[in-house]
Design a protein around this motif. Structure first.
Motif, mmCIF file in Angstrom:
data_model
loop_
_atom_site.group_PDB
_atom_site.id
_atom_site.type_symbol
_atom_site.label_atom_id
_atom_site.label_comp_id
_atom_site.label_asym_id
_atom_site.label_seq_id
_atom_site.Cartn_x
_atom_site.Cartn_y
_atom_site.Cartn_z
ATOM 1 N N HIS A 5 -3.585 -22.870 -8.795
ATOM 2 C CA HIS A 5 -5.166 -23.173 -8.027
ATOM 3 C C HIS A 5 -4.793 -23.265 -6.228
ATOM 4 N N GLU A 6 -3.603 -23.795 -6.099
ATOM 5 C CA GLU A 6 -3.337 -23.718 -4.646
ATOM 6 C C GLU A 6 -3.119 -22.269 -4.015
ATOM 7 N N LEU A 7 -2.480 -21.843 -4.846
ATOM 8 C CA LEU A 7 -2.172 -20.240 -4.395
ATOM 9 C C LEU A 7 -3.537 -19.405 -4.313
ATOM 10 N N LEU A 8 -4.375 -19.729 -5.275
ATOM 11 C CA LEU A 8 -5.544 -19.045 -5.262
ATOM 12 C C LEU A 8 -6.518 -19.299 -4.126
ATOM 13 N N GLN A 9 -6.359 -20.588 -3.748
ATOM 14 C CA GLN A 9 -7.303 -21.122 -2.648
ATOM 15 C C GLN A 9 -6.735 -20.632 -1.012
ATOM 16 N N GLU A 10 -5.495 -20.446 -1.259
ATOM 17 C CA GLU A 10 -4.703 -19.885 0.115
ATOM 18 C C GLU A 10 -5.076 -18.371 0.164
ATOM 19 N N LEU A 11 -5.183 -17.604 -1.240
ATOM 20 C CA LEU A 11 -5.306 -16.101 -1.023
ATOM 21 C C LEU A 11 -6.886 -16.096 -0.693
ATOM 22 N N LYS A 12 -7.776 -16.777 -1.165
ATOM 23 C CA LYS A 12 -9.096 -17.002 -0.651
ATOM 24 C C LYS A 12 -9.414 -16.948 0.867
ATOM 25 N N GLY A 13 -8.742 -17.927 1.252
ATOM 26 C CA GLY A 13 -8.680 -18.196 2.718
ATOM 27 C C GLY A 13 -8.090 -17.075 3.528
ATOM 28 N N ILE A 40 -7.824 -13.955 2.334
ATOM 29 C CA ILE A 40 -8.798 -12.800 2.382
ATOM 30 C C ILE A 40 -9.783 -12.697 3.597
ATOM 31 N N ARG A 41 -10.480 -14.221 3.443
ATOM 32 C CA ARG A 41 -11.653 -14.300 4.238
ATOM 33 C C ARG A 41 -11.376 -13.988 5.682
ATOM 34 N N THR A 42 -10.164 -14.594 5.990
ATOM 35 C CA THR A 42 -9.771 -14.280 7.400
ATOM 36 C C THR A 42 -9.574 -12.760 7.883
ATOM 37 N N ALA A 43 -8.870 -11.930 6.755
ATOM 38 C CA ALA A 43 -8.817 -10.563 7.004
ATOM 39 C C ALA A 43 -10.258 -9.777 7.165
ATOM 40 N N GLN A 44 -11.256 -10.400 6.083
ATOM 41 C CA GLN A 44 -12.329 -9.764 6.283
ATOM 42 C C GLN A 44 -13.013 -9.989 7.513
ATOM 43 N N VAL A 45 -13.082 -11.153 8.196
ATOM 44 C CA VAL A 45 -13.644 -11.393 9.550
ATOM 45 C C VAL A 45 -12.644 -10.709 10.613
ATOM 46 N N ARG A 46 -11.434 -10.415 10.544
ATOM 47 C CA ARG A 46 -10.670 -9.709 11.420
ATOM 48 C C ARG A 46 -11.192 -8.194 11.305
ATOM 49 N N ALA A 47 -11.163 -7.620 10.188
ATOM 50 C CA ALA A 47 -11.760 -6.312 9.861
ATOM 51 C C ALA A 47 -13.063 -6.051 10.336
ATOM 52 N N GLY A 48 -13.981 -7.155 10.152
ATOM 53 C CA GLY A 48 -15.326 -7.090 10.738
ATOM 54 C C GLY A 48 -15.283 -6.852 12.206
ATOM 55 N N LEU A 49 -14.686 -7.784 12.920
ATOM 56 C CA LEU A 49 -14.519 -7.699 14.448
ATOM 57 C C LEU A 49 -13.981 -6.381 14.766
ATOM 58 N N ALA A 50 -12.964 -6.006 14.068
ATOM 59 C CA ALA A 50 -12.323 -4.683 14.404
ATOM 60 C C ALA A 50 -13.157 -3.510 14.544
ATOM 61 N N VAL A 51 -14.063 -3.561 13.417
ATOM 62 C CA VAL A 51 -15.190 -2.455 13.224
ATOM 63 C C VAL A 51 -15.969 -2.763 14.403
ATOM 64 N N SER A 52 -16.660 -3.843 14.517
ATOM 65 C CA SER A 52 -17.563 -4.166 15.622
ATOM 66 C C SER A 52 -17.085 -3.476 17.037
ATOM 67 N N ARG A 53 -15.648 -3.999 17.357
ATOM 68 C CA ARG A 53 -15.100 -3.530 18.659
ATOM 69 C C ARG A 53 -15.085 -2.012 18.741
ATOM 70 N N GLU A 54 -14.617 -1.357 17.499
ATOM 71 C CA GLU A 54 -14.719 0.392 17.680
ATOM 72 C C GLU A 54 -15.922 0.782 17.878
ATOM 73 N N LEU A 55 -17.032 0.160 17.208
ATOM 74 C CA LEU A 55 -18.430 0.700 17.275
ATOM 75 C C LEU A 55 -18.810 0.682 18.921
ATOM 76 N N VAL A 56 -18.691 -0.607 19.504
ATOM 77 C CA VAL A 56 -19.110 -0.393 20.688
ATOM 78 C C VAL A 56 -18.340 0.335 21.835
ATOM 79 N N LEU A 57 -16.955 0.621 21.537
ATOM 80 C CA LEU A 57 -16.086 1.482 22.308
ATOM 81 C C LEU A 57 -16.635 2.742 22.139
ATOM 82 N N LEU A 58 -17.057 3.270 20.716
ATOM 83 C CA LEU A 58 -17.669 4.386 20.536
ATOM 84 C C LEU A 58 -18.992 4.553 21.363
#
Length: 355
Positions: free
Chosen positions: A12-20, A22-40
């Motif tokens: 369960h500890e590992l599961l919670q860590e992985l969830k966190g 993944i969410r962090t990676a999703q936020v970073r991916a979203g920010l990266a997409v947003s940044r590339e969109l503005v640059l485009l």
């Protein structure tokens, strides 16, 4: 549960860590997409701006370009004639790649559009974009701050911070305060007392915290302070999580009076003696009045050895009852509108005068 299905220790500890993670990676991916969109979008806007300027392209090219790109990339949003106009506006507002990388592309496209739409001069645009980036404002909050002209109010309170607080704390504290505070979300009668306004602010606590700004945490209202057997009450007590100190707010109806500063100074000493811990900075007082005279505030604060700021505030005042009775109600207006519509439809159906 069969042994093969039993979860190992630490799962369960590992599961919670992985969830966190993944969410962090999703936020970073979203920010990266947003940044590339503005640059485009900026690069498209730059090219269009150059073509329009040097080759005399007309506005109709936006419609053709939108049609061709939508056919090539079906389902991809953003390639509309209106958005192409925004792309040009963005590139022309920020022609330097340096500020594009350091500020513009760090914010979502929608934030940039709100600023382009509502603000015309570049310094003010930069002010709001930097504030949105620093405080993490949503689009709605950004629009609200622009409407309230926050850039003209921030840091405008009259204070004695430069004398009573060491640098850079004095500068930080001054920038936190505003003048005037906009409490237009609160509607009160013309004869409202301090407690009535205070209760209204507590009912609209979310709006109050938004107007105070980031970092303020609500502690309580009418907070008791007991000194030598006597109990005194603080109107509103907040804690600032960035400055690590209490903020004591006193609310006054009418104009600032010199005795207000003396009473607030007493409250600050009492809070420092009874509530403040060794790791926290000296408490700061804020007097909120409906009006104030600069010289009177200056003279009053000269005698106070506690950090105090004085700001004004705005509220929405209700119309007096006799005036309210004279004004038409919503139902009255709807009845008039419906009557006019009926008369217009009747006139349309009648044959013209052939005489």
């Amino acid at each position: 549960m069969p042994k093969s299905l039993q979860l190992p220790s630490g799962y369960h500890e590992l599961l919670q860590e992985l969830k966190g993670r993944i969410r962090t990676a999703q936020v970073r991916a979203g920010l990266a997409v947003s940044r590339e969109l503005v640059l485009l979008y900026w690069s498209i806007g730059r090219d269009l701006s150059q073509r329009f300027a040097t080759e005399g392209w007309g506005s109709k090219i936006n419609e053709r370009l939108a049609s061709d790109l939508q056919a090539e990339f079906p389902g991809v949003e953003g390639f509309s004639p209106r958005n192409f106009r925004y792309m040009r506006a963005l590139a022309e507002a920020w022609p330097e790649p340096e500020i594009l990388q350091s500020l513009i592309a760090k914010l979502p496209w929608g934030h940039n559009l709100r600023v382009l739409d509502r603000i015309k001069d570049r310094p003010t645009r930069e002010w709001y974009l930097r504030a949105a980036l620093e405080y993490g404002w949503s689009q709605d909050v950004l629009v609200l701050q622009i409407k309230s002209r926050l850039h003209e109010r921030e840091g405008k309170a009259l204070t004695n911070f430069q004398r009573e607080l060491p640098p850079p704390e004095s500068d930080m504290a001054e920038q936190i305060l505003k003048d005037p505070y906009n409490f237009d979300f609160l509607t009160v009668t013309e004869a409202a007392k301090e407690r009535e306004i205070e209760r209204g602010l507590l009912i609209h606590l979310r709006d109050l915290l938004l107007e105070l700004g980031r970092g303020f945490s609500f502690v309580g209202s009418q907070v008791p302070l007991t000194v030598d057997g006597q109990t005194f009450y603080i109107d509103l007590l907040f804690y600032h999580v960035r400055l690590h100190r209490y903020f004591v707010f006193e609310l006054k109806v009418g104009a600032f009076q010199p005795e207000h500063a003396g009473k607030l100074g007493f409250y600050l000493v009492a809070v420092n003696r009874t509530m403040r811990t060794p790791v926290e900075g000296p408490s700061i007082g804020v007097l909120l009045c409906e009006s104030r005279s600069g010289p009177i505030v200056e003279f009053a604060l000269e005698t106070i050895n506690q950090p105090i700021g004085v700001s004004t505030y705005h509220v929405t005042r209700e119309l007096p009852a006799p005036m309210q009775e004279e004004l038409p109600t919503v139902e009255d207006l709807e009845e008039v509108v419906n009557k006019l519509r009926t008369e217009i439809e009747t006139l349309r159906r009648e044959p013209g005068d052939e005489g």
